[in-house]
Scaffold this active site. Sequence first.
Site, PDB file in Angstrom:
ATOM      1  N   ASN A  62      -3.592   8.753   4.336  1.00 54.83           N
ATOM      2  CA  ASN A  62      -2.402   8.252   4.623  1.00 54.83           C
ATOM      3  C   ASN A  62      -2.179   7.921   6.105  1.00 54.83           C
ATOM      4  OD1 ASN A  62      -1.585   8.178   2.000  1.00 54.83           O
ATOM      5  ND2 ASN A  62      -0.591  10.197   2.077  1.00 54.83           N
ATOM      6  N   HIS A  78       0.257   4.336  -2.628  1.00 55.48           N
ATOM      7  CA  HIS A  78       0.192   5.520  -2.114  1.00 55.48           C
ATOM      8  C   HIS A  78       1.234   6.738  -2.629  1.00 55.48           C
ATOM      9  CE1 HIS A  78      -3.366   5.419   0.742  1.00 55.48           C
ATOM     10  NE2 HIS A  78      -3.272   4.133  -0.162  1.00 55.48           N
ATOM     11  N   ARG A 106       0.870  -1.344   0.196  1.00 54.58           N
ATOM     12  CA  ARG A 106      -0.105   0.023  -0.102  1.00 54.58           C
ATOM     13  C   ARG A 106       0.763   1.267   0.078  1.00 54.58           C
ATOM     14  NH1 ARG A 106      -3.423   2.360   4.446  1.00 54.58           N
ATOM     15  NH2 ARG A 106      -4.971   3.600   3.315  1.00 54.58           N
ATOM     16  N   HIS A 126      23.543 -27.641   7.012  1.00 52.07           N
ATOM     17  CA  HIS A 126      24.250 -26.711   7.405  1.00 52.07           C
ATOM     18  C   HIS A 126      25.698 -27.092   7.615  1.00 52.07           C
ATOM     19  CE1 HIS A 126      20.742 -23.860   8.254  1.00 52.07           C
ATOM     20  NE2 HIS A 126      20.843 -24.062   6.919  1.00 52.07           N
TER      21      HIS A 126
HETATM   22  C1  HEM Z   1      15.429 -24.601  10.393  1.00 53.19           C
HETATM   23  C2  HEM Z   1      15.388 -24.707   9.176  1.00 53.19           C
HETATM   24  C3  HEM Z   1      16.367 -23.874   8.208  1.00 53.19           C
HETATM   25  C4  HEM Z   1      16.647 -22.452   8.250  1.00 53.19           C
HETATM   26  C5  HEM Z   1      16.194 -21.541   9.050  1.00 53.19           C
HETATM   27  C6  HEM Z   1      17.607 -22.316   6.964  1.00 53.19           C
HETATM   28  C7  HEM Z   1      18.117 -21.087   6.743  1.00 53.19           C
HETATM   29  C8  HEM Z   1      19.156 -20.774   6.052  1.00 53.19           C
HETATM   30  C9  HEM Z   1      19.745 -19.531   5.769  1.00 53.19           C
HETATM   31  C10 HEM Z   1      19.372 -18.350   6.087  1.00 53.19           C
HETATM   32  C11 HEM Z   1      20.985 -19.939   4.636  1.00 53.19           C
HETATM   33  C12 HEM Z   1      21.919 -18.890   4.127  1.00 53.19           C
HETATM   34  C13 HEM Z   1      21.529 -18.387   2.615  1.00 53.19           C
HETATM   35  C14 HEM Z   1      22.245 -17.594   2.255  1.00 53.19           C
HETATM   36  O1  HEM Z   1      23.073 -16.639   3.177  1.00 53.19           O
HETATM   37  O2  HEM Z   1      22.417 -17.402   0.779  1.00 53.19           O
HETATM   38  C15 HEM Z   1      20.916 -21.353   4.859  1.00 53.19           C
HETATM   39  C16 HEM Z   1      21.976 -22.078   3.845  1.00 53.19           C
HETATM   40  C17 HEM Z   1      21.790 -23.405   3.435  1.00 53.19           C
HETATM   41  N1  HEM Z   1      20.945 -24.447   3.952  1.00 53.19           N
HETATM   42 FE1  HEM Z   1      19.631 -23.665   5.463  1.00 53.19          FE
HETATM   43  N2  HEM Z   1      17.952 -23.595   6.517  1.00 53.19           N
HETATM   44  C18 HEM Z   1      17.169 -24.536   7.365  1.00 53.19           C
HETATM   45  C19 HEM Z   1      17.027 -25.839   6.955  1.00 53.19           C
HETATM   46  C20 HEM Z   1      17.915 -26.411   5.958  1.00 53.19           C
HETATM   47  C21 HEM Z   1      17.745 -27.836   5.507  1.00 53.19           C
HETATM   48  C22 HEM Z   1      16.628 -28.719   6.148  1.00 53.19           C
HETATM   49  C23 HEM Z   1      18.555 -28.200   4.590  1.00 53.19           C
HETATM   50  C24 HEM Z   1      18.988 -29.364   3.926  1.00 53.19           C
HETATM   51  C25 HEM Z   1      18.913 -30.435   4.123  1.00 53.19           C
HETATM   52  C26 HEM Z   1      19.372 -26.833   4.483  1.00 53.19           C
HETATM   53  C27 HEM Z   1      20.454 -26.553   3.652  1.00 53.19           C
HETATM   54  C28 HEM Z   1      21.389 -25.602   3.586  1.00 53.19           C
HETATM   55  C29 HEM Z   1      22.472 -25.386   2.678  1.00 53.19           C
HETATM   56  C30 HEM Z   1      23.123 -26.533   1.810  1.00 53.19           C
HETATM   57  C31 HEM Z   1      22.894 -24.089   2.641  1.00 53.19           C
HETATM   58  C32 HEM Z   1      24.274 -23.446   2.108  1.00 53.19           C
HETATM   59  C33 HEM Z   1      23.889 -23.021   0.644  1.00 53.19           C
HETATM   60  C34 HEM Z   1      24.735 -22.500  -0.042  1.00 53.19           C
HETATM   61  O3  HEM Z   1      26.142 -22.462   0.169  1.00 53.19           O
HETATM   62  O4  HEM Z   1      24.631 -21.928  -1.251  1.00 53.19           O
HETATM   63  N3  HEM Z   1      18.977 -25.880   5.208  1.00 53.19           N
HETATM   64  N4  HEM Z   1      20.069 -21.982   5.259  1.00 53.19           N
END
Ligand code: HEM
Length: 303
Positions: free
Chosen positions: A95, A66, A62, A173
Amino acid sequence: MAFKIFATLFLVIAITGHYHARASMLDRDFYNEDCPEFEMIVAATVQSFLNRDHTVPPGLLRLVFHDAFVGGLDSSVMLNSSSGPDPPERDARPNLSLHGFEVIDAIKEQLEEVCPETVSCSDILALAARDAVALGALKDLPSPFENTTALLKKFRNRGFSAEEMVVLQGGGHSIGVGHCPFFRDRYSNFSGTAQPDPALNPTHAIFLKASCDPNGNAAVANDHGSAHLLDNHYFLNIQKGKGLFNSDQEFYSDSRTRKSIDKYAASSEKFYLDFIKAMEKMSELGVLTGSHGSIRTHCAIAK
Ligand code: HEM
């Protein structure tokens, strides 16, 4: 449902086809050189507000409307009464119920630190509205700014237990990277306290600050010390307060998830077994079989 998402994306593209500041023509890549952090900072900030307030997407949408309808998208609607003797547009009756200004202010504050006097308020508004609408449509995806209760709910809704959530996040991660806007608040201003996150290891906080501050959009290894191996090292980091995102580290403060972290830190074998099982389960979620599905010729095109 598909139509809804398409309509949203259409709208999103329409409102943010291009950025304007200083250029004589509109250009989608305008900030690529002068402020490459722009899009990431907008996305991360919008996401963090969205987690606390589901009214952010309509508020920002919005605001765009606006602002643009009166003299074009020039962010005049954002000016407050300190800007001059005339009553600001923002105080005009239609607004008065506008909201979402604080999201734009928070984005602008970060951008002024990373690339001062570069990104216009109009461009921030347009992009933030786009992201808010798109992220709002994807609100089922977990966010690193969410607490354990919210994440547990999202995984439970998809049929995963707390332990499966831990092993999935930990396995995911244990490789790859995270960009600074997703965790910068943890070493500088956690939850608006002007203090680092107490759960963050102080040595690691110094390392993260040094990695991010010269370049606001730097990427840091998700699993410090074992960046390229899909292994259980991530869980050892969490035990030491060296998780990258708040969502990673919070699992160790919560009794519902802490024991699983200890379990996987102690046994590489258990980690691999459970991670594989949970990944298999994830790959079976909502799969369309037989005539319910379709084989696309081009994966990017619906038909
Ligand atoms: C609690 C749930 C999760 C949250 C909140 C989360 C959040 C994030 C965030 C914020 C990033 C960084 C992205 C960036 O800076 O570009 C990330 C990267 C990543 N996440 Fe998660 N994630 C979660 C679960 C998972 C799961 C379940 C997987 C796979 C089984 C996963 C795999 C990855 C991988 C491989 C990266 C690195 C990607 C890269 O290097 O390009 N994540 N995640």
